[in-house]
Motif scaffolding. Structure first.
Motif, short mmCIF file in Angstrom:
data_model
loop_
_atom_site.label_atom_id
_atom_site.label_comp_id
_atom_site.label_asym_id
_atom_site.label_seq_id
_atom_site.Cartn_x
_atom_site.Cartn_y
_atom_site.Cartn_z
N LEU A 22 -1.53 5.93 7.38
CA LEU A 22 -1.22 5.97 5.95
C LEU A 22 -0.52 4.71 5.47
O LEU A 22 -0.74 4.26 4.34
CB LEU A 22 -0.43 7.22 5.60
N VAL A 23 0.27 4.09 6.32
CA VAL A 23 0.88 2.80 5.97
C VAL A 23 -0.23 1.75 5.81
O VAL A 23 -0.18 0.93 4.89
CB VAL A 23 1.93 2.37 7.03
N GLY A 24 -1.23 1.79 6.67
CA GLY A 24 -2.37 0.87 6.55
C GLY A 24 -3.12 1.07 5.25
O GLY A 24 -3.50 0.10 4.58
N VAL A 25 -3.32 2.33 4.86
CA VAL A 25 -3.97 2.62 3.57
C VAL A 25 -3.11 2.08 2.43
O VAL A 25 -3.62 1.45 1.49
CB VAL A 25 -4.21 4.14 3.41
N GLY A 26 -1.80 2.30 2.52
CA GLY A 26 -0.89 1.79 1.49
C GLY A 26 -0.94 0.28 1.39
O GLY A 26 -0.95 -0.28 0.28
N ALA A 27 -0.99 -0.39 2.53
CA ALA A 27 -1.05 -1.86 2.53
C ALA A 27 -2.34 -2.36 1.89
O ALA A 27 -2.32 -3.29 1.07
CB ALA A 27 -0.91 -2.40 3.95
N ALA A 28 -3.46 -1.73 2.23
CA ALA A 28 -4.74 -2.14 1.65
C ALA A 28 -4.75 -1.92 0.14
O ALA A 28 -5.19 -2.80 -0.62
CB ALA A 28 -5.88 -1.36 2.31
N LEU A 29 -4.26 -0.76 -0.31
CA LEU A 29 -4.20 -0.49 -1.74
C LEU A 29 -3.26 -1.47 -2.45
O LEU A 29 -3.55 -1.93 -3.55
CB LEU A 29 -3.75 0.95 -1.99
N GLY A 30 -2.14 -1.78 -1.81
CA GLY A 30 -1.17 -2.69 -2.41
C GLY A 30 -1.69 -4.10 -2.57
O GLY A 30 -1.53 -4.72 -3.63
N VAL A 31 -2.30 -4.62 -1.52
CA VAL A 31 -2.85 -5.99 -1.60
C VAL A 31 -3.96 -6.05 -2.65
O VAL A 31 -3.99 -6.95 -3.49
CB VAL A 31 -3.35 -6.46 -0.22
N ALA A 32 -4.85 -5.06 -2.62
CA ALA A 32 -5.94 -5.05 -3.60
C ALA A 32 -5.38 -4.93 -5.02
O ALA A 32 -5.84 -5.62 -5.94
CB ALA A 32 -6.91 -3.91 -3.31
N GLY A 33 -4.39 -4.09 -5.20
CA GLY A 33 -3.76 -3.96 -6.53
C GLY A 33 -3.12 -5.25 -6.99
O GLY A 33 -3.19 -5.61 -8.17
N GLY A 34 -2.50 -5.97 -6.07
CA GLY A 34 -1.89 -7.26 -6.41
C GLY A 34 -2.93 -8.32 -6.75
O GLY A 34 -2.72 -9.15 -7.64
N VAL A 35 -4.06 -8.27 -6.06
CA VAL A 35 -5.14 -9.22 -6.33
C VAL A 35 -5.75 -8.96 -7.70
O VAL A 35 -6.11 -9.89 -8.42
CB VAL A 35 -6.22 -9.14 -5.22
N TYR A 36 -5.84 -7.69 -8.10
CA TYR A 36 -6.45 -7.35 -9.38
C TYR A 36 -5.44 -7.26 -10.52
O TYR A 36 -5.71 -6.65 -11.54
CB TYR A 36 -7.25 -6.05 -9.26
#
Length: 181
Positions: A61-75
């Protein structure tokens, strides 16, 4: 879910809506969301279980959070104007944030309204030892999503300030490539 649980979850979901309207990127842009997640962590994260496959669940779940966070920051759009940086969460960024934070809330509602037995069976089958492992996993997922989103925005903002913006009405100097045929 208690009233505090609902208010906390709704506050986490609404954090991104503050950025749907363009605003100045400043210290408050970082501190307000970090403060909310720090509060959530202090209220719900009492221990990080390490027995069985608890760390596997937490890590996933931390990995999912990291992926969502990076993508959210990029967009998230970052632009400079008048010597300041401005940010605006785009639709993709907002959807990813609501997806991540909403998943935690939906899971909690589901568990409270009939899903507890299913989670219990899954936990036994996959050697997840306590309900605190689920709490830690979702809280750390939210914390990771927020921190990686803010870190991505911070890195992008540092790059944006270093890239010179041509001012209105001025033409960049001609280069040798401008004169090639």
């Amino acid at each position: 879910m208690t009233t505090t649980d609902w208010l906390t979850d709704v506050a986490l979901v609404l954090v991104v809506f503050r950025q749907l309207r363009e605003g100045r990127l400043d210290l408050r842009s970082y501190l307000i969301p970090l403060g909310i997640v720090a509060f959530v962590a202090s209220q719900y994260l009492h221990t990080i279980p390490t027995a069985g496959n608890d760390l596997v669940l937490i890590g996933a779940l931390v990995g999912v959070g990291a992926a969502l966070g990076v993508a959210g920051g990029v967009y998230t759009r970052i632009r400079g104007a008048g010597g300041h940086l401005f940010i605006k969460a785009g639709a993709v960024s907002a959807i990813l944030w609501v997806l991540g934070m909403g998943a935690r809330m939906a899971f909690q509602v589901w568990v409270d309204h009939g899903g507890a037995d299913d989670v219990g069976r899954f936990s036994v089958t996959h050697d997840i030892t306590t309900s605190q492992a689920w709490v830690a996993a979702f809280v750390l997922m939210a914390l990771t999503e927020l921190v990686t989103r803010l870190a991505t925005i911070f890195v992008r903002s540092r790059r944006a300030t270093r890239e010179p913006q041509p001012s209105m009405g001025t033409r960049p100097a001609a280069t040798a490539l401008d004169h090639t045929v």
